[in-house]
Design a protein around this motif. Structure first.
Motif, short mmCIF file in Angstrom:
data_model
loop_
_atom_site.label_atom_id
_atom_site.label_comp_id
_atom_site.label_asym_id
_atom_site.label_seq_id
_atom_site.Cartn_x
_atom_site.Cartn_y
_atom_site.Cartn_z
N GLY A 301 -31.86 10.26 6.87
CA GLY A 301 -31.66 9.53 5.63
C GLY A 301 -31.44 10.52 4.50
O GLY A 301 -30.69 11.48 4.67
N ALA A 302 -32.11 10.29 3.37
CA ALA A 302 -31.90 11.16 2.22
C ALA A 302 -33.17 11.28 1.41
O ALA A 302 -34.01 10.38 1.41
CB ALA A 302 -30.78 10.59 1.35
N HIS A 303 -33.30 12.40 0.76
CA HIS A 303 -34.27 12.53 -0.32
C HIS A 303 -33.57 12.15 -1.61
O HIS A 303 -32.44 12.58 -1.85
CB HIS A 303 -34.79 13.97 -0.42
CG HIS A 303 -35.80 14.29 0.64
ND1 HIS A 303 -35.68 15.38 1.47
CD2 HIS A 303 -36.95 13.67 1.00
CE1 HIS A 303 -36.73 15.40 2.31
NE2 HIS A 303 -37.50 14.37 2.04
N ARG A 320 -32.42 4.40 4.07
CA ARG A 320 -31.41 3.45 3.62
C ARG A 320 -30.87 3.82 2.24
O ARG A 320 -30.97 3.03 1.29
CB ARG A 320 -32.00 2.03 3.58
CG ARG A 320 -32.42 1.46 4.92
CD ARG A 320 -31.26 1.26 5.87
NE ARG A 320 -30.21 0.40 5.35
CZ ARG A 320 -30.22 -0.94 5.43
NH1 ARG A 320 -31.22 -1.56 6.00
NH2 ARG A 320 -29.21 -1.64 4.94
N PRO A 321 -30.28 5.00 2.10
CA PRO A 321 -29.70 5.34 0.80
C PRO A 321 -28.61 4.37 0.37
O PRO A 321 -28.31 4.25 -0.82
CB PRO A 321 -29.13 6.75 1.02
CG PRO A 321 -29.03 6.93 2.49
CD PRO A 321 -30.08 6.07 3.09
N ASP A 322 -28.05 3.64 1.34
CA ASP A 322 -27.02 2.65 1.00
C ASP A 322 -27.56 1.51 0.14
O ASP A 322 -26.79 0.80 -0.48
CB ASP A 322 -26.44 2.07 2.31
CG ASP A 322 -27.51 1.49 3.20
OD1 ASP A 322 -28.48 2.20 3.51
OD2 ASP A 322 -27.40 0.30 3.58
N THR A 323 -28.90 1.33 0.13
CA THR A 323 -29.46 0.21 -0.64
C THR A 323 -30.06 0.68 -1.97
O THR A 323 -30.83 -0.05 -2.58
CB THR A 323 -30.57 -0.50 0.17
OG1 THR A 323 -31.63 0.44 0.42
CG2 THR A 323 -30.05 -1.04 1.48
N LEU A 324 -29.69 1.84 -2.40
CA LEU A 324 -30.31 2.42 -3.60
C LEU A 324 -30.16 1.53 -4.83
O LEU A 324 -31.04 1.48 -5.70
CB LEU A 324 -29.69 3.81 -3.85
CG LEU A 324 -30.35 4.81 -4.76
CD1 LEU A 324 -31.87 4.84 -4.61
CD2 LEU A 324 -29.80 6.19 -4.48
N ILE A 482 -24.99 9.52 0.24
CA ILE A 482 -25.53 10.88 0.37
C ILE A 482 -24.57 11.88 -0.28
O ILE A 482 -25.00 12.78 -1.02
CB ILE A 482 -25.77 11.22 1.86
CG1 ILE A 482 -26.98 10.40 2.39
CG2 ILE A 482 -26.05 12.71 2.04
CD1 ILE A 482 -27.19 10.50 3.88
N ALA A 483 -23.28 11.70 -0.05
CA ALA A 483 -22.28 12.59 -0.67
C ALA A 483 -22.38 12.51 -2.19
O ALA A 483 -22.34 13.53 -2.89
CB ALA A 483 -20.87 12.20 -0.20
N ARG A 492 -30.29 14.67 -1.58
CA ARG A 492 -29.56 15.28 -0.49
C ARG A 492 -29.91 14.61 0.84
O ARG A 492 -30.99 14.00 0.96
CB ARG A 492 -29.86 16.78 -0.40
CG ARG A 492 -31.31 17.14 -0.11
CD ARG A 492 -31.82 18.21 -1.08
NE ARG A 492 -32.16 17.61 -2.37
CZ ARG A 492 -33.40 17.18 -2.67
NH1 ARG A 492 -34.37 17.29 -1.82
NH2 ARG A 492 -33.66 16.63 -3.84
N GLY A 493 -29.00 14.70 1.76
CA GLY A 493 -29.26 14.15 3.10
C GLY A 493 -30.46 14.86 3.71
O GLY A 493 -30.68 16.04 3.46
#
Length: 938
Positions: A301-303, A320-324, A482-483, A492-493
RNA sequence: GUCCCCGUAGACCAAUCGGCAGAGUCGAUGGACUCAAAAUCCAUUCAGUGUGGGUUCGAAUCCCACCGGGGACACCA
């Protein structure tokens, strides 16, 4: 009646327990005296070019070695040992150079606890127990290469356990190469300036002590002051793997407390990725792989950094960074270090009263909540139906949209995982949803959710309400977010693991001492290899200091620390004679079993742990992509995580450092089942001796009183122990072996039933009788060739048994041997053509009997290296095939045809056969299954 | 709560690619041997595959649901 009368009528040359008792020790002595089961190494002391299997294809089969307990073996223990013994005897006869060793895992708590109770030295009891085990194993006729046997407590052995520790200590994990490298490489990179020193300092400017601290921070074995599992009842700290989910010690079931203590750790987390990825290369039972994957718990995932209104930044981990864009609040673990810093003095205007926990100000709310959380047991925390928590009064900023989100503390967020903080997305996470319901927090859907769906939607779908992510799928959106985070510097990832570093020190006496001393700086120094082994010193008082099991504030005290003249030592480690202080912790019991598979290969080598040539032969990769390792490793599933994970870790370190060519220790793993037993309780609930219970009309009686039957482990407390020694006395070891192998598949647990053992004895008696006249002792074997029918039966048996042996299906192999025996029994004379292959096929299961008969059949040598029978393919073709003919699924007739009859002819014959049943109806469909049956549908 | 494995004669267990439910062992019953018993040998017995559906010419085997047993995980973001 007297026993002598009973014996008087038994034919003098019958195979009985008494006969077995005469034959078995004789052959055990023969095997030992002749080194029959010695396996030749390619090189070194155990090399033997004249050995019949020198240079042959190899097979390394190993059992999980036992801890030699004081109560000895019961009939359940050797199940796996007999299985591997039968398998390796078969493979040896089939042409393999077989390595099948056995040793003893002899450090550990029980010997020490027994020692404390009785005042005997643990070494004394351990050695006595090992001797007893050796005797019991020998009596079973297990074909070990005894030159390769050792105990982990042998100084010659633990010298190398300590040596491996030094390898780990003197290594660091290079994240770019994803492997361990010598610590000297790291120092060289710091000196050359090619690797940045943590904190950005110049290496040349650092004082020597600072340099050592920097280096120590990289080592794969390191001392750390960290929260550990302190178990006052055992007087020692424990690894996470040794603590049960309800917070007690796996051994002894004592309470375990979290304490911050200085302890040795091993950086197993650095290998998290490889330990997961390499599972794919292993031939292991799926459940075991799954358990390892779960334990390691890799999440990708990501921090993400959320700035607070002060200067602090809350870093969270999310899969789930996609749901940020749906993160509407945040939660910190109650113990999170930032909590105190972000708490404001007063509640912000308009704070929802439900968020405050009724406290006058945020600091009080936090204090109250923390106290309540600490008072709760682990069980109460996890079983809670309703999520609890409290608002900290602080807000943080969602970096993707600048939204201010409230920050809570709640105990559903764990301090020990990730960063101890989360972004909460109630729309797509069930726990966050529950919390949001309780605290009336906003819910924003960022993944298209099916209509009528209530609750957190965790499935895939198109992203919505998320600006630049809209329309993407979940996977694509994760990558894009993440990018974006990395580009904007908001995160970051990242990959995190549930796996923690391995707590490696114990406050016990009966374990391997660390090859470590401390100088005046208090920093650890590795002893040079030349000083190994560091022998466990004799002490007057080897009892550990234990405490009231509930005394969480007690301090560990190592038994070795009381031995002052050992602890303080004068050594010359390069800068003259100085006084050093020894490490007084000892290694955990797992240390010795982490690498024993390697030492079997070259057990007496004093120069190296294992000669590379010997390692490559026995355990090296067999083809590209092959991890190498033991060819078959058999043991109980209870070691799925602990031992097998630690052993894999050490093996990978040794691989990285170039000491072994295999990158996994155990290529194929097999979990044997357990032999359990019935136990009986009387009306008062008291266990009665199972041996004395009799069955009448489906009920069970102990004397006159009826008792209730239950099913469980074999053990003293259930009074249902049966030992292999008793079985050897009553029936002989061969009968016992055959029974254990015949009663079911090796991987299935089943109940022990002493009464049924007699069936195996009868089988061996019949085989014996085929060769020997019970009345005269004469050999009744002739050289008359077999009749064609029996010959075909023989070759079908050979083919079937070979197949079963290869697949470890010993129960069906034995059934086929019994069948063949029953085919030969009614014949007037026994043909050598049949009896010799039968005896050879029996020998993996009943080796003593087979050797004895083989000798009586006129052979001079052991049958351990005789060629295992091979089936003649010409004999496997049946003379004719009988096809059952089904009409609408019911068998209405049979036709017998030659095996090579064409399908059309079979069809015609079948239709003719069932013409009556068809009664003139036209078949709608006719199915001919070659060699099987004909099915007619009307 | 989630996931995994397993349910076949009185008991333990077989059954290849979906193809006649039975290889083997115990037990039980009968017989041979014996003055008798034990031991041994011979023979016989017993289930339609946990339950209910589905797919198929055909299901112990594949699919779904449920029941029973065993195991693993259990707020891991």
């Amino acid at each position: 009646m007297s026993e002598s009368e009973t014996n008087a009528d038994i034919p003098p040359y019958r195979y009985t327990a008494a006969k077995a008792a005469e034959i078995e020790p004789r052959w055990q002595a023969y095997w030992a005296d002749n080194g029959t089961f010695n396996a030749p190494n390619p090189t070194g002391e155990l090399a033997d070019p004249t050995h019949p299997r020198a240079g042959a294809p190899k097979l390394h089969v190993q059992d999980m070695f036992p801890y030699p307990s004081g109560s000895g073996l019961h009939v359940g223990h050797p199940l796996g040992y007999i299985g591997t013994d039968s398998y390796t005897r078969y493979k040896r006869m089939a042409g393999y150079n077989v390595l099948h060793p056995m040793g003893f895992d002899a450090f550990g708590l029980p010997a020490e606890q027994y020692a404390v109770q009785t005042g005997t030295h643990p070494r004394t009891t351990t050695e006595a127990n090992i001797e007893r085990y050796r005797g019991q194993l020998r009596r079973l006729g297990l074909a070990y290469d005894n030159r390769r046997s050792f105990a982990t407590t042998d100084p010659d052995y633990y010298r190398w356990t300590q040596w491996i520790f030094l390898q780990v200590f003197n290594s660091w994990f290079d994240p770019d190469l994803r492997k361990a490298r010598p610590i000297d490489d790291l120092v060289a990179e710091f000196e050359a300036g090619t690797r940045e020193v943590p904190g950005g300092r110049a290496w040349s400017q650092l004082p020597a002590v600072e340099r050592r601290k920097v280096i120590d921070g990289f080592r794969l074995a390191y001392v750390s002051e960290a929260p550990v599992n302190w178990c006052p009842g055992l007087g020692t700290v424990l690894a996470n793997e040794e603590v049960t989910p309800d917070g007690r010690s796996e051994r002894g079931n004592y309470p375990v407390f979290q304490r911050s203590l200085k302890q040795w750790m091993m950086r197993i987390t650095a290998y998290g990725d490889r330990l997961v990825d390499d599972l794919d290369a292993l031939d292991w039972p799926e459940p075991v792989k799954l358990m390892q994957r779960n334990w390691i718990g890799r999440s990708r995932g990501a921090h993400v950094d959320f700035p607070t209104d002060g200067d602090d930044v809350i870093s969270v981990f999310t899969t789930r960074p996609d749901t940020l864009f749906g993160a509407t609040y945040m939660v910190l673990a109650p113990e999170h270090t930032l909590v105190d810093a972000i708490v404001p003095t007063t509640w912000p205007a308009g704070t929802n009263p439900a968020w405050t926990g009724g406290a006058a100000d945020p600091a009080e709310a936090v204090r109250t909540y923390r106290a309540a959380a600490a008072a709760k047991t682990e069980e109460e925390r996890t079983d809670a139906k309703v999520k609890t928590g409290v608002f900290t009064g602080a807000f943080a900023t969602n970096p993707v949209n600048g939204a201010k989100v409230p920050v809570f503390i709640a105990d559903y967020v764990l301090a020990g995982y990730g960063t101890g903080a989360i972004m909460a997305v109630p729309g797509h996470d069930e726990r966050d949803w529950d919390f949001a319901q309780t605290f009336d927090l906003p819910i924003v859907r960022t993944i298209e959710t099916p209509e009528d769906f209530d609750g957190a939607y965790t499935g895939d779908g198109a992203v919505i309400n998320s600006e630049f992510l809209n329309g993407k799928g979940v996977a694509e959106a994760k990558a894009a977010m993440i990018a974006w985070l990395e580009e904007k510097g908001h995160g970051r990832g990242a990959t995190t693991f549930r796996l923690r570093d391995w707590l490696f020190s114990r406050q016990r006496y009966w374990g391997e001492p660390f090859p470590i001393v401390y100088d005046e700086t208090g920093l650890p120094i590795a002893l040079p290899e030349s000083m190994l082994p560091v022998e466990l010193p004799e002490v007057d008082d080897f009892s550990p200091r234990t405490f009231d099991p509930d005394d969480a504030d007690s301090e560990p005290e190592t038994p070795l620390s009381r031995k002052k003249d050992w602890v303080h030592v004068e050594l010359d480690l390069g800068d003259g004679l100085k006084t050093y202080t020894r490490e007084t912790n000892t290694m955990p019991q797992w240390a010795g079993s982490c690498w024993y598979e390697l030492r079997y290969l070259d057990p007496h080598n004093e120069k190296v742990l294992v000669d590379p040539e010997n390692e490559a032969y026995w355990m090296g990769p067999q083809r590209p992509g092959d991890p190498g390792g033991v060819d078959l490793y058999v043991g109980g599933v209870e070691h799925a995580v602990l031992h097998l994970l630690y052993a894999r870790f050490w093996h990978k370190v040794l691989y990285d450092l170039g000491h072994v060519s295999s990158f996994e220790p155990f290529r194929k793993l097999f979990n044997q089942g357990y032999i359990q037993a019935y136990a009986f309780r009387d009306a008062r609930g008291v266990i009665v001796p199972a041996e004395e219970v009799v069955e009448r009309d489906g009920k069970y009686y102990y004397g006159d009183q009826e008792v209730a039957r239950e099913y469980g482990k074999m053990g003293k407390s259930l009074k249902n122990v049966v030992t292999p020694d008793e079985m050897s006395e009553q029936y002989g070891a061969d009968t016992f072996r055959v029974y254990e192998m015949a009663m079911g598949p090796l991987d299935v647990s089943r109940p022990w039933d002493t009464r049924a053992v007699v069936g195996s004895q009868r089988f061996l008696q019949r085989v014996w009788r085929l060769v020997i006249d019970e009345e005269t002792g004469a050999i009744r074997v002739t050289d008359t060739p077999l009749d064609p029918k029996t010959r075909r039966a023989l070759h079908q048996t050979i083919a079937g048994v070979r197949e079963d042996m290869d697949e470890l299906r010993f129960n069906t192999a034995i059934a086929k041997l019994i069948q063949l025996t029953n085919t030969l029994t009614p014949l007037q004379a026994t043909s050598r053509e049949a009896i010799e292959p039968l005896v050879l096929m029996m020998s993996p299961f009943a080796p003593h009997l087979a050797e004895e008969l083989w000798r009586k059949l006129g052979h001079e040598d052991t049958c351990a290296y005789a060629d295992y029978p091979v089936a003649d393919p010409a004999q496997l073709v049946a003379e004719s095939v009988t096809y059952p003919v089904q009409v609408n699924g019911k068998v209405r007739g049979r036709v017998e045809v030659a095996p090579d009859t064409a399908e059309d002819a079979v069809r015609a014959a079948a239709l003719a056969e069932v013409a009556d049943a068809l009664a003139g109806r036209e078949p709608r469909k006719v199915i001919v299954v070659p060699g099987r049956l004909v099915s007619v549908v009307v």
